[in-house]
Design a protein around this motif. Sequence first.
Motif, PDB file in Angstrom:
ATOM      1  N   VAL A   1       3.972   0.899   3.523  1.00 17.03           N
ATOM      2  CA  VAL A   1       3.897  -0.442   2.936  1.00 17.03           C
ATOM      3  C   VAL A   1       2.454  -1.169   2.962  1.00 17.03           C
ATOM      4  O   VAL A   1       1.989  -1.312   3.700  1.00 17.03           O
ATOM      5  CB  VAL A   1       4.850  -0.924   3.068  1.00 17.03           C
TER       6      VAL A   1
ATOM      7  N   ARG B   1       0.613  -4.967   1.810  1.00 19.93           N
ATOM      8  CA  ARG B   1       1.604  -5.976   1.659  1.00 19.93           C
ATOM      9  C   ARG B   1      -0.005  -7.419   1.217  1.00 19.93           C
ATOM     10  O   ARG B   1      -0.868  -6.358   0.987  1.00 19.93           O
ATOM     11  CB  ARG B   1       0.910  -6.840   3.149  1.00 19.93           C
ATOM     12  N   ALA B   2       0.408  -8.255   0.454  1.00 21.40           N
ATOM     13  CA  ALA B   2      -0.097  -8.722  -0.327  1.00 21.40           C
ATOM     14  C   ALA B   2      -1.224  -9.241  -0.208  1.00 21.40           C
ATOM     15  O   ALA B   2      -2.143  -9.953  -0.548  1.00 21.40           O
ATOM     16  CB  ALA B   2       0.775 -10.483  -1.084  1.00 21.40           C
TER      17      ALA B   2
ATOM     18  N   LEU C   1      10.680  -6.808   2.478  1.00 16.99           N
ATOM     19  CA  LEU C   1       9.106  -6.585   0.965  1.00 16.99           C
ATOM     20  C   LEU C   1       8.931  -7.998   0.365  1.00 16.99           C
ATOM     21  O   LEU C   1      10.182  -8.580   0.022  1.00 16.99           O
ATOM     22  CB  LEU C   1       9.199  -5.865  -0.168  1.00 16.99           C
ATOM     23  N   HIS C   2       7.905  -8.740   0.822  1.00 15.96           N
ATOM     24  CA  HIS C   2       7.324  -9.551   0.385  1.00 15.96           C
ATOM     25  C   HIS C   2       7.423 -10.003  -0.986  1.00 15.96           C
ATOM     26  O   HIS C   2       6.819  -9.331  -1.874  1.00 15.96           O
ATOM     27  CB  HIS C   2       6.235 -11.227   1.167  1.00 15.96           C
TER      28      HIS C   2
ATOM     29  N   ASP D   1       4.073  -7.846  -2.110  1.00 20.37           N
ATOM     30  CA  ASP D   1       4.015  -6.182  -1.386  1.00 20.37           C
ATOM     31  C   ASP D   1       4.075  -5.178  -2.253  1.00 20.37           C
ATOM     32  O   ASP D   1       4.879  -5.093  -2.846  1.00 20.37           O
ATOM     33  CB  ASP D   1       5.150  -6.378  -0.089  1.00 20.37           C
TER      34      ASP D   1
ATOM     35  N   GLN E   1      -4.316   0.472  -1.050  1.00 20.13           N
ATOM     36  CA  GLN E   1      -5.370  -1.194  -0.356  1.00 20.13           C
ATOM     37  C   GLN E   1      -6.357  -0.676  -2.110  1.00 20.13           C
ATOM     38  O   GLN E   1      -5.644  -2.429  -2.228  1.00 20.13           O
ATOM     39  CB  GLN E   1      -5.822  -0.956   0.786  1.00 20.13           C
TER      40      GLN E   1
ATOM     41  N   ARG F   1       7.464  -2.483  -6.070  1.00 18.25           N
ATOM     42  CA  ARG F   1       6.691  -4.476  -5.559  1.00 18.25           C
ATOM     43  C   ARG F   1       7.254  -5.161  -6.226  1.00 18.25           C
ATOM     44  O   ARG F   1       7.419  -4.798  -7.438  1.00 18.25           O
ATOM     45  CB  ARG F   1       4.989  -4.055  -6.531  1.00 18.25           C
TER      46      ARG F   1
END
Length: 442
Positions: free
Chosen positions: A329, A331-332, A361-362, A365, A393, A427
């Motif tokens: 994962v 992240r944002a 998952l925000h 993400d 990334q 996503r």
Amino acid sequence: MSPHTFHTLPSLRHAVRGICRAHRLPSPNGARLVLSVSRLATAALDAGGSVRLEAVEHPAPGGRTLLAVTLHAGRTPASPSPADLPLPGEATPDGTVAWHLPLGDIDGRGADRPAALAPPAPRATAPARGGAREAAAEVYEAEIAALEGELGAALSRVDTLSTELHRLKDELAETNSGVLALYVQLEERDEQLRRAHGQILRELEDALRPPPITVNGMDLAVHYAPADPDAPTGGDFYDWLLLPDGTVHITVVDALGHGVRSTRSALNVTHAVRTLALEGHPLESIVARTHDILAPFDPELMATVLLARIDPETGALQLANGSHPPALVVRADGTADYLELRGRGIGFPLPGSDTVREDTLHEGDLLMLYTDGLTESRRDPIEGEARLVKSAQAHAGRPVEEIPGAVAQDMHTVILHPDDTLALAVRRARKPQCGHPLAGQP
């Protein structure tokens, strides 16, 4: 060498043979030269005349040396054409004929060369009557004529065999050319068949893979590449569907082996998992139950499995693992984590996921699910996992449909261990769309 004049045929033949020995002419060329000079000189000598013979070496292009032998015999009605001689020569209007013969290596000193153009020294003989001498000369000439006839026939046979040899070489060259052309055609046809076969397999496999689903608040994309483009079937498969409760279920399978058999194994696994998920079985039990269903029908089946459940509304994430590489994962905010989870795959001892891992998952993400062909192309899974983090990334901000292919391209700049590769990206959208999450479900 200055020209020498000859009044008799024996002395002329002797001189020509001396030239051949002195300049080391090959036997066939020397024999042809003796016959040719004799035939041209016979008419002039029989008429009571004389002939002149000279031999001169001179350089030729390419660093070679030519021997020029010239006969001055004049022209008579009985003279043969220079083009019809055993060794064709070059004629001039005044009856002079010249031959230009290539020479091999000669010592250059000439110390051991005989006086080629000098007529033979007279041999001391007992006085004899003129009639007996003339009779002996006639017998000698008859024997010489017979030998020259035999030599001419032998040379004619050599010419015939040489012509036949050249013809056979030409036929062999044409045959070889035809065989080579046929081989090229067969190679081209074989390549066309391989491509057609691969295209058919790709179309069949694409038909077996589920189409993309549309989920409000989530973006999904997948990339698949076989180890061999000409044999696109393999054991890396995926499945995604919306469950009746509105959650998204994703299955990633990597069946052992390659080719059609592994494709069948992976399809059996994904179908069994889909059936159990739609029947409402708990996520933590599906890997073990899939093994129990398939093992009696395919005892040799071995496959790793990763299961994911995502709630599009809340982003709640559940994972179950059976010997499969962990989910990643991003992240944002750019940080990244592997969601490690222990378990054993289908066909393994004590199959099943040890537990279910939960996460969230925000908005923004990115979740990456994949098979080991993505991270083990350089035979070092730890190094591959580190490169996967950097690549994910770097591409996390791109449209989701571009991310799996871009990541796979980064990971496969060097391939030491080719394998089927599957990369799947999910996503959670930053601004979820309005509407029911089941919208677009086929």
